[in-house]
Structures are given as structure tokens and as C-alpha cells.
Design an enzyme around this catalytic site. Sequence first.
Site, PDB file in Angstrom:
ATOM      1  N   LYS B  80      -3.721  11.843   9.144  1.00  0.00           N
ATOM      2  CA  LYS B  80      -2.648  10.642   9.439  1.00  0.00           C
ATOM      3  C   LYS B  80      -1.664  11.386  10.052  1.00  0.00           C
ATOM      4  O   LYS B  80      -1.075  12.077   9.600  1.00  0.00           O
ATOM      5  CB  LYS B  80      -2.727  10.470   8.177  1.00  0.00           C
ATOM      6  CG  LYS B  80      -2.559   8.566   8.047  1.00  0.00           C
ATOM      7  CD  LYS B  80      -2.341   8.176   6.880  1.00  0.00           C
ATOM      8  CE  LYS B  80      -1.180   7.053   6.182  1.00  0.00           C
ATOM      9  NZ  LYS B  80      -1.144   6.682   5.132  1.00  0.00           N
ATOM     10  N   SER B 155      -2.546   0.984   4.465  1.00  0.00           N
ATOM     11  CA  SER B 155      -1.955   1.789   5.868  1.00  0.00           C
ATOM     12  C   SER B 155      -2.605   2.963   6.509  1.00  0.00           C
ATOM     13  O   SER B 155      -2.674   3.177   7.453  1.00  0.00           O
ATOM     14  CB  SER B 155      -0.366   2.184   5.641  1.00  0.00           C
ATOM     15  OG  SER B 155      -0.640   3.585   4.661  1.00  0.00           O
ATOM     16  N   SER B 179      -2.796   3.194  -0.589  1.00  0.00           N
ATOM     17  CA  SER B 179      -2.932   3.456   1.002  1.00  0.00           C
ATOM     18  C   SER B 179      -4.191   4.032   1.923  1.00  0.00           C
ATOM     19  O   SER B 179      -4.495   4.834   2.751  1.00  0.00           O
ATOM     20  CB  SER B 179      -1.189   3.682   2.067  1.00  0.00           C
ATOM     21  OG  SER B 179      -0.722   3.249   1.687  1.00  0.00           O
TER      22      SER B 179
END
Lengths: 500, 502
Positions: B80, B155, B179
Amino acid sequence: MAKAKLMDFDKALELFEPVLGFEVHVELSTKTKMFSAAPNNFGSEPNTNITPTCLGLPGALPVVNEQAVRYSISLGLALGCDIAPSSTFARKNYFYPDLAKNYQISQFDQPIAINGNVEVELADGRLFQIDIERAHMEEDAGKLTHVGGSAGRIQGAEYSLVDFNRAGVPLVEIVTRIIYGAEADAPELAKAYVSTIRDMVVALGISDAKMERGNLRCDANVSLSPRGSGTLGTRTETKNVNSLRSVERAVRYEIQRQAAILAGGGTITQETRHWHEDTGATSAGRPKSDADDYRYFPEPDLLPVVPAPELIEELRAALPEKPAERRRRLKADWNFSDLEFQDVVNSGLLNEITETVAQGASPQTARKWWTGEIARLANIADAEPTSLVTPAQVAELQLLIDDGTLTDRLARQVLEGVIAGEGSPREVVDARGLAVVSDDGALIAAIDEALKSQPDVLEKIREGKLQAAGAVIGAVMKAMQGKADAARVRELVLERAAAL
Amino acid sequence: MTDLIRHTAAELATALASGATSSVEVTQAHLDRIAAVDGAVHAFLHVNPEVSLAAAKASDARRKAGDILNALDGVPLAIKDVLVTTDMPSTSGSLILQGWMSPYDATVVTKIREAGLVPLGKTNMDEFAMGSSTEHSAYGPTHNPWDLDRIPGGSGGGSAAAVAAFEAPFALGSDTGGSIRQPAHVTGTVGVKPTYGGVSRYGAIALASSLDQIGPVSRTVLDSALLHDIIGGHDRHDSTSLRDEWPSMAEAVRNANVKGLRIGVVSELDGEGFQPGVLARFHEALALLEANGAEVVEVSLPSLQYAVAAYYLILPAEASSNLAKYDSVRFGMRVNPVGGGTVEQVMAATREAGFGAEVKRRIILGTYALSAGYYDAYYGSAQKVRTLVQRDFDVAFANVDVLASPTAPTTAWKLGEKLDDPMAMWRGDIATIPANLAGIPGMSLPVGLAQEDGLPVGIQFLAPARADHRLYNVGGALESLLEEKWGHTLLSQAPVLMEGAR
């Protein structure tokens, strides 16, 4: 900058009571910074003592320096404070380009040390108690250099450079409670207080405490209370005060400035003011109000500091003697008269003299150097004595006198060379050729020459009128350009007068 | 070996060990897959095939020399973009960090490199991890591989979609309020938020420091466990990282057994406000666990009703401070106002241009919540709610081993559907937020498809702090039972992605 109107100091004291408060920042001399492993070094190339944490890079995190916590506890104990069983860090949020994260990690509602008391001794020996509200840990900011414009100020500068070497250097901020009753002693008390803190941190070995380097910085809060009013006046906070002398002058100046304004029907603006060493005046800085909103909140990246009770006791047991006790001991050890010792205390050079004695000079000679010739030269140069020479250099200089290499007069010349940066006293002696001529051959040649050119004097000496030798000694000293030991010259003159 | 991208990380490790394939081959297969489908999915913000293949080559050389670093040496993964990396840009999905190269690796990145894993690239995310849909990425949204018109969650939609679209066997994510878990729920994948402090946050671009936690994203519970075992443990760079000795999560999966396990169903997260298909799959999963020896009881967490409100004060407050560093002075974007300006004006112009709407919304909210005169009412009250939520969990865990709920109220919604209603998007975090407030671990794993829309549904398990292994035990057991019942994995039902070459 227009000169502010000042009221006569004595007159100001008649009309107003000065009320003081001090915030002293002490930079701790830890190996690494408060929250990162970057070296805590003064004077390195800009932006070399940095880690991602000092620069506030994305993802970087702080880790508390254990040594800084120990130093802070020691300082808190020396200030007579209670050490908090648990203290926390908080973020003080404000935008400024020298503040990498745009928040400073400080302590807010739970500082490491609270409720202390410091005994401060004035020049005439009177003691004054100053209450300490708190001492808390925080990190220093980076250093901005404003280029272009006037006087290195941010206003009008073309651009600014920022050095993050200082960002994250550990600080302890010591905050006093409001100080009443200093009266006409206020300026001197200010100086004596900062001097006491300085002596304390030096004795603790936790700071280099060099004010000219910013290791110890004092913000002086001054307000005036009209006599009989029972109300507090509006205060100003004078920053940038980086010598003991300036602390005293700045407080005196603010009292006189504020008194003139108040007596003229004006009001004092609550603001920070900057002290200017050169003009001996303060100038307005940033308006400050109690409503400054730093949006403090607990620093989520750090855990509370919970010192073990055993650690606190260990540090308490290791505390050096209190400054007042230390002064009493040194006065006795050195066998100084009251006047001599007060002279030393007032000079603010107790540590330097102590160190000079530790390096081998006698107390009396150390005192004379620091409070005499060095203080005189510092005054001429408008500098702090400590910025001119080190105690080690002074001790070396004195040892050169003691072993006969230098006369007092030559030693003063050597001192000038040392201050001019020509090297150690020994190096200056060698480079300038200032050593006493101890070669009897050269002296005898000069003496014979002088005696021959003054036969009447030679005759008088031979007749036993020894005081006549003075004329010859003078001529010889002149011929040797002062680099001769007068006592030895006298011995040789008498010897040669008999032999010739 | 055929169809290398369909294998789990554990299977790839076995194949690498047997010599059936090489790291270069496996890495190339995933790079090819990314090239083929990521134009449509947009899971990645940055891919660097040369760097990945060089790492793969080094892994193959180690294996040949007989000194592999870890059983997973040579297996590729996605990272990420919230994690900083020295060899790829790190943007956290924001324009303000466009192209920014970190001079240091995040601790978890160092750990995966030291284990020999091969980074494939950096995955898309909502800007600074603020969002539940990746629509707030400054670089455009990620699309859900199950339906490209739908959100992949957020997210961490990029990491979840990359794994669901077989572009990576597993990935690293971050979870501040769900997330990792909510994207897992909407993409039919597995995601774990470890105990706060279980995994280092050093080098994770901070959103809300007291809530953020790094964790694994994968297609199977075992793969998450394997990655968790690599990234977990104490880090001296992170003061909030725990010094515990952790049991092996992979062992917990391999020895999974729910006989006698007490599972508490959170009554506040069961019923009203939840999509019928989500609830149906959730209850089927519970029934399956019960049928295999688990005991299911109802549990109440009364303070949960305040959790979302408290979270949306604490998070913006911390974020407003954490994001202050993006000022153009030391790194990142710099915008000079026309005609020049003071440093304050340059900072303001940069932040105006560099931050997106959701980020600004939360900075303003957080700044307000911390302001003098409002602190006690907002931030102070929120912290009290946080304590109450923690107490609720303490009480609950005195009676049960793990808690269960649907991971989120609904399946994946259409891109753009909730963009104009931030409150609706925030309310969707109701099930995941409490774990972050309490610092406890949580896992989401797929339990089937909702009957009304055919989209994946996840179950969430929560465990007490430091008991992450309980999640792997119950998750591993449920996964086996479901696959046994279905006769296939859930992701094998996902539509085949053909179009969208990158």
C-alpha cells in the site's frame, strides 16, 4: 528604530512595583537528540545531524531519549521539584518553517517536574527565594538564517535558510512562578537567577550552558504594578537575552520603558520583545495573548514517562551540592575575603575560576585573571569573558608565569594573542617570541654594555649604592625588549659590577 | 506450473521450494497480469518491473545457493502506498507527495525485504487513507474486480483489488478505522488489523497515530498469517510497538479448531441498517461454526452507538496535526503564489493545491475539535467515549473468546454513489471502527455472496488485544468449513477480467 522614552530607574521604582517571571530553556548535552538518534552536536555543517525524524519526513516517529529523561529528572530534583510519577508529552501545533513537523513535542498538562524552589544570592549576600512552577521536557526547533533585508530579520528578507541540526535537541524549560518583591533588585535578581540556573546545570553536568551558543536562553517577563493599586500590569516577554549582563540590562530597560509609557498615560502591549545587545534596547516582536491557540493534545506517538522510584532516588543521591552551599564551600577553600568572593560571584565567573583552579592555577591568580584582565578585555570587546578564553588556557598562562617563562606583563601580551586566536599560550609564546630571556650570556652582554656606557653608575654600585643599579636594569630591560626577568637582571648587574 | 497467479502465497512457497517454479517466473506472471488487467482495475499507483525482477533474481540465486531468508523467499507482494519505500515513490494517494522518494524504508518494508519477498509495486488508496472507497485517491479510483463499476472499499482498495484480481498473491495494508477489513469485505478477500502495537508503524505515513495499524491482505487466512508472522514484532523506532513474544499466526491457522470456542455476536451490529444479504451470509457462517462445536452467544456493546461520532473527532484531530508537515519547506509539492509570497502564503497555496476535498474536510474538522474552548466538548468527550468502548470490550471478552459481526452494513456500492454524502460513507464504518478505538485485533474473511446483488460479504472477528492468534484460529476454521461446503473458493466465482491492459 526610534528610541523608546525611558524613565529614570529610581523614579520608576517610586511609582511602580516590578513583577517578574522567567522562562529559562536549557539545552541538554546528551549524545543524541530528544527523539532521534541524530547526534546532538553544536557547530556541524548545516543539515548533517539529521534523521527522518528530525526532518519530520512522512512516516517518521519519535522515540524518547532515556538520557534526556534522566537529566531532566536530575534538574527537576536540583530545582527542588516533585518528580511526576507519570508525565506525558503533548503536541504544540503551530506553523513555522524551522519546525519540521509544524508541531513541537513538548509537555503540557503533565510536566516531569513541578513545585520547586531556588535560593538565589544577591551581590551583597542577601538570599532571595524564587518559586518554580514547573520544568518540562521539549525539543528545540531548527535555526533560520534570513538573507537580505535588514538586520537578519524575517521581515524584508529576500530568502531564508533553515538548518535542522538543532531541530530535536533536548530542552528543559524551567518556568518560575510570579516573582514579587524584587523591587530595585529586580535587574540584579534576574541576572543572579539565571546565573544560579547556569551554575546548577554545569554542576549537574547536563548542559554546556554557554549562553552565547544558546545552550541556556532566558525569556524575561516584566510587568509593572502601580504602587498601591494591588493590580498586576500587562507583561512583556523579552527574548534573545543571551548573556547574564543582558538579562540584567534587559529587565532594567523594560522597567524604565514601561514606566515611561504608563506614566505618560499609555498602555503596555502584551507582546514578545527582542533584546538588542548592540543598542541596549528591546524592540517589539510578535503580539502575544493568552488566547494563542496551540491546540495542545496528548502526543499519540509516545507513551507516558514513568520513572521508577528507584531511579529518582538514585539521581537524588547523586545530586551535586546546591549553588549556595557550593559558594560557601569554595569561599572557605579558596580563603577569599568577603569582598573578593562577592567580586567573583558578581562577575558570574565562578565556574570558570573553579575550572581554572582545577587546571592547576592558584585561586588568587585565577580570580585576578578572570575578574581583572579578561573582564577588562571582554568589556572592550563587548563580549562575554567566557567567549574569549577557556579556563584551561588561563591556567596554562598562569603556569608559564609560575615557572618563570613569562612576566606578568608578557603574560598579558600572550593573553591578547590567545584571544586573537593565535593558539594556546605556549604557542603564542613561541610564535611571538615572548619568553623571558633566561640565557645569562645574552643578559651579561647587555649588562656589560650598559655598565660600560654609564661608568658613573658602575662606580656608585661599587661604592655600595645599590639603588643606582636601577638605571642599569632599566637600560637592560629596554635592550631586551622587556623579555627579561628583572630580578635575575638585578642579580647579574651586581655580579658584573663587582667583576668588571 | 500453470496459471501461477491463481496460487496462494503458501502454495507458491511450496512450489519454489520444490523447484517447480522460480521467483522470476512467479514475479513475471504477476507483472504480466498487472499489465493485462490493471488498466481496468487501477489497483497500482506504481509498478517497476526491473526492480521487482532484480529482487526475484536475487531470491532465485539465494535459493540455488541454499540460503533462503524465509519460507516465503521469492514470493511477490503488493505494498500500500501509505508505506514509504526507497526504490518506489511514496505518495499516500496525495498530489502533495507526487513522485516523492523516501530516503528510508518503512520497518515493515525492511522486514519483507529481509524475508526475501519481492515487491511488485505500490497500491492505490484514498488520499492519506481518508475514505472507504478509494474514490478520494488523487490519482483516480480503483475498481472492484467483482464489478468494475463498483468501489473496492477503502482506504486500502488498491491492495484488496490487487489481491482479488490475482495481480498479487498478498499485500500490505493499513487500517485506521477499517481500511484493511472493509475492502476485504467488498472484494471477497481476507484482511487483518493486528493488535495496536503488534506491527511497527515506523514509515507508515500517519493518518491518526493512535488508531493506525499495518496488517496483511490476502486471498486466504493462512497467507495473511504468514505475512503477519513476518511483519509483526517489536521495533525500537516505534515507541508504541509492543515488546511481546508473539505466537505463530500460521500455526494457529494450521491447528484451527473451533470446538468449545465461545463466539459473541454483537447485537448492535446485527439487524437494522444491515443489508439482508449481508446478514444472511453472516448467520449462515455462524450456524456452520456452531454445527462444528462453537458456542454462539449474544453480546451487547452499549457504547457502540457513540463510536462513529467519537472516531470522527479523534481521527481528524490527530490527522490535522499529522498532516501539518506537508508545507513544501522540506519535501513534496511546492506552489508559489503568482508574484511570489511569504512563507505562510507558499504553505497555504501548496496545501490548497495539494490536498483533496476529503483531506481538507478532516483537517478543518480536526483543527476545530482541538481549538481552545472546544477541546473538552469535542476531543475530550471523544476520548471518554473511547474509554467506554474499551470497557465494553473488556466486559464482553470476559465471557467470550472472540466477537463476530458483519464487516460492513452493505456490499460494494456504485462508484460515485456516496461521494456527495460523506456522513453516509462514515456511517458505513460502524462495525470496523470500534476495534481501532480499543486497539484490539480484527479480521474480515469472505462468507459468500449476497443474494440480492451477487457481491461478496465478509464476516468480522474481533479478539482481545494481544490475542490475534484467536482470529487466525476461528478464521482458518471457518474458511475450511465454507470451502468444503461450497466445493471451491469464493474468488473462483469472481468474473474473469479480460479487458483493460495497463
